[in-house]
Design a protein around this motif. Sequence first.
Motif, PDB file in Angstrom:
ATOM      1  N   ARG A  88     -18.362  42.935 -45.245  1.00 21.07           N
ATOM      2  CA  ARG A  88     -18.474  42.425 -46.570  1.00 21.07           C
ATOM      3  C   ARG A  88     -19.435  42.887 -47.423  1.00 21.07           C
ATOM      4  O   ARG A  88     -19.311  43.217 -48.596  1.00 21.07           O
ATOM      5  CB  ARG A  88     -18.012  40.883 -46.385  1.00 21.07           C
ATOM      6  N   LEU A  91     -19.893  46.577 -48.293  1.00 19.62           N
ATOM      7  CA  LEU A  91     -18.825  47.034 -49.244  1.00 19.62           C
ATOM      8  C   LEU A  91     -19.172  46.485 -50.586  1.00 19.62           C
ATOM      9  O   LEU A  91     -18.892  47.277 -51.764  1.00 19.62           O
ATOM     10  CB  LEU A  91     -17.451  46.739 -48.636  1.00 19.62           C
ATOM     11  N   LEU A  96     -17.578  48.961 -53.508  1.00 21.17           N
ATOM     12  CA  LEU A  96     -16.320  49.382 -53.075  1.00 21.17           C
ATOM     13  C   LEU A  96     -15.387  48.176 -53.187  1.00 21.17           C
ATOM     14  O   LEU A  96     -14.879  47.499 -52.115  1.00 21.17           O
ATOM     15  CB  LEU A  96     -16.243  49.854 -51.808  1.00 21.17           C
ATOM     16  N   ARG A  98     -12.030  47.556 -53.926  1.00 24.99           N
ATOM     17  CA  ARG A  98     -10.793  47.586 -53.822  1.00 24.99           C
ATOM     18  C   ARG A  98     -10.703  47.747 -52.236  1.00 24.99           C
ATOM     19  O   ARG A  98      -9.834  46.917 -51.510  1.00 24.99           O
ATOM     20  CB  ARG A  98     -10.078  48.934 -54.461  1.00 24.99           C
ATOM     21  N   THR A  99     -11.808  48.452 -51.487  1.00 23.51           N
ATOM     22  CA  THR A  99     -11.620  48.464 -50.340  1.00 23.51           C
ATOM     23  C   THR A  99     -12.048  47.129 -49.720  1.00 23.51           C
ATOM     24  O   THR A  99     -11.600  46.682 -48.350  1.00 23.51           O
ATOM     25  CB  THR A  99     -12.822  49.623 -49.628  1.00 23.51           C
ATOM     26  N   ASN A 101     -11.407  44.322 -50.892  1.00 23.97           N
ATOM     27  CA  ASN A 101     -10.196  43.300 -51.076  1.00 23.97           C
ATOM     28  C   ASN A 101      -9.187  43.785 -49.933  1.00 23.97           C
ATOM     29  O   ASN A 101      -8.624  42.695 -49.199  1.00 23.97           O
ATOM     30  CB  ASN A 101      -9.526  43.729 -52.590  1.00 23.97           C
ATOM     31  N   SER A 102      -9.076  45.018 -49.459  1.00 23.46           N
ATOM     32  CA  SER A 102      -8.073  45.320 -48.543  1.00 23.46           C
ATOM     33  C   SER A 102      -8.562  44.815 -47.163  1.00 23.46           C
ATOM     34  O   SER A 102      -7.861  44.347 -46.373  1.00 23.46           O
ATOM     35  CB  SER A 102      -7.918  46.932 -48.461  1.00 23.46           C
ATOM     36  N   PHE A 103      -9.860  44.761 -47.067  1.00 28.42           N
ATOM     37  CA  PHE A 103     -10.380  44.414 -45.730  1.00 28.42           C
ATOM     38  C   PHE A 103     -10.363  43.067 -45.481  1.00 28.42           C
ATOM     39  O   PHE A 103      -9.925  42.510 -44.513  1.00 28.42           O
ATOM     40  CB  PHE A 103     -12.011  44.881 -45.653  1.00 28.42           C
ATOM     41  N   GLU A 106      -6.766  41.923 -44.789  1.00 29.82           N
ATOM     42  CA  GLU A 106      -6.184  42.441 -43.348  1.00 29.82           C
ATOM     43  C   GLU A 106      -7.018  41.617 -42.345  1.00 29.82           C
ATOM     44  O   GLU A 106      -6.483  41.380 -41.286  1.00 29.82           O
ATOM     45  CB  GLU A 106      -6.626  44.032 -43.272  1.00 29.82           C
TER      46      GLU A 106
END
Length: 593
Positions: A88, A91, A96, A98-99, A101-103, A106
């Motif tokens: 975290r 990133l 990053l 958006r990456t 948020n996706s991480f 998930e």
Amino acid sequence: MHSVTMTTGKQAAERAGEKLSARRKQRAEEMNKEGFSEEEERRSVEEEDYEELMRKAASSAASRRKPAPSSKQQIIPKIPEAVDDFLRNFLRRAGLSRTLNSFEAEWYGSAQNLLRETLPMEVTGVFFIPEALTHRQLLQSELETVRRETELLRKELLMAGESLVRTQRERDFHRLQYRRVAEDKNRLIEDFKQLKKHLESYEPVLRQLDDKYQAALRQKMLISLRKDRVQNTRDARVNQETAQIKKENVKRSSADKLPAKSTTARHPKDSEFPVCSRLVNPHTTQGNFLKWKNPGSFSLSCSIRAHKLPISCIALHPRKRILASACDDRSWRLWELPANGEKVGQMLLTGEGHSDWLSGCSFHPDGAKLATTSGDTMVRLWDFSRGCCLLVLSGHSQPTWGCSFHSCGHFLASCSADRTAKLWDLNSQRCRLTLRRHTASVNSVCFLPFSNLLLTCSADKTLAMWDARLGVCTATFYGHQHPCNHTAINQAGNFMASCDSWGIINLWDIRKPALAMATVDAGPLATNQVAFSPSGKTLAVASSDSLVRLVEVDSCVVSSMSGHSNAVQSVTFDHRGETVVSAGSDGVINVWS
């Protein structure tokens, strides 16, 4: 210094490996005791391996980034951070978002599913507590949704408030309008009541005036009848005195000579009217044996293209299926009506001689002659055997509209736009009587069957009955509100029908001229001609709306037949009442059977 750091890292890794192996053994023993399946054991082992690898990678990366400490500094071992925090932070530093948020979505989703699978609430009694970040995101999304809905509700509330204000204004306006209308209504009701009272006060006066008018009208009719009788009596007396004087003079002048024939005011070739009281109308007995045909059963069976211009009148031969047609092209024609299902009519004869359009035609009772009227003011008599005009009767000053033969065949009556009807003696070829009473054009004339009575109708909205021997009007029929176009009498001679320019048809009892027996409305366009069937139970009407109407005399039920493309000018029945023939301004003769 680097060697010391590497040694310390290796030692930490070895200690972590020993702890991990000890933890594996302890978990394996617990699983064996609790009886977990091999699949769950394999899953837990894989998770621990994954965590171990992530810790090693984190420790190695930290050792690379950290600068070598000086010999004077004390070496303090650093506790590695968690893998998810490392990723975290990495990133976030790299930008990053958006990456990241996706991480997070998930990672926390998989962790939540794993805890739900590995730690069921029924077994452990432990409830899942969501991550603070995930909970914060959910609350933020809900908060944004609530804010949007609040904004929409605020806008709707403002619109509803404006609508409420507008509705209140309209309500106040309509309330004022209603009060004004109610006041006007009450005022009008009061005015109406006053006018009603005022009208009721005039009713006795109007009743008296109406009685006086009816009495004056009856007195006028009586005076006119007396005047006609006195005039005819005086003329007869004068003629008789003149003839007596001439006779005496002739006797005195021829005392010494042979006696001569006496002369009178009458023409030597004048015909005498038959004593109709001694004649028996054959139709009064035959009418009871004629079959009545339902008016609704008639249908168009044949069409004859007779003329190029409008046909003004048609007339049926007294005994044969021969039809005469008079046209605006100044000619008349004779047609043989189709019989036995034939579809074509044959022209037999044609005649020309008038200098203007023809308005009417009528067969002589013997069927060998035809009389025609025209816009040239003349009345012509045609002889079929000779094929020429036998007689021209001139005396009218304006166009003649129609003619009719007396049943004896010696007299012919004609009517004209000069407001008169004339009675012609065919033997002496002169006018015997001129009937003056109508105040407008006389549009129709006809003799009653086997009678000396003559019927006329006029544009002055009245019908008149005349005694042809004396030239006296014996009855006047009032009832039409518009100019009368035509009148007809049934073969029994007791009922007649009349039509006017507004489409109104009146049925009359000849013995009761005061009031029409029945009225039929075929308007608003004009009705041009009427004709009774031989039985007298059906009346055919020629209308300007291109329809032929059939009226049941007893019930006044009307049925219509369409087949003309323009106004229907004339209509008649055949001898048995089974066929209707009509003609109109389209120049076509239609046969209905």
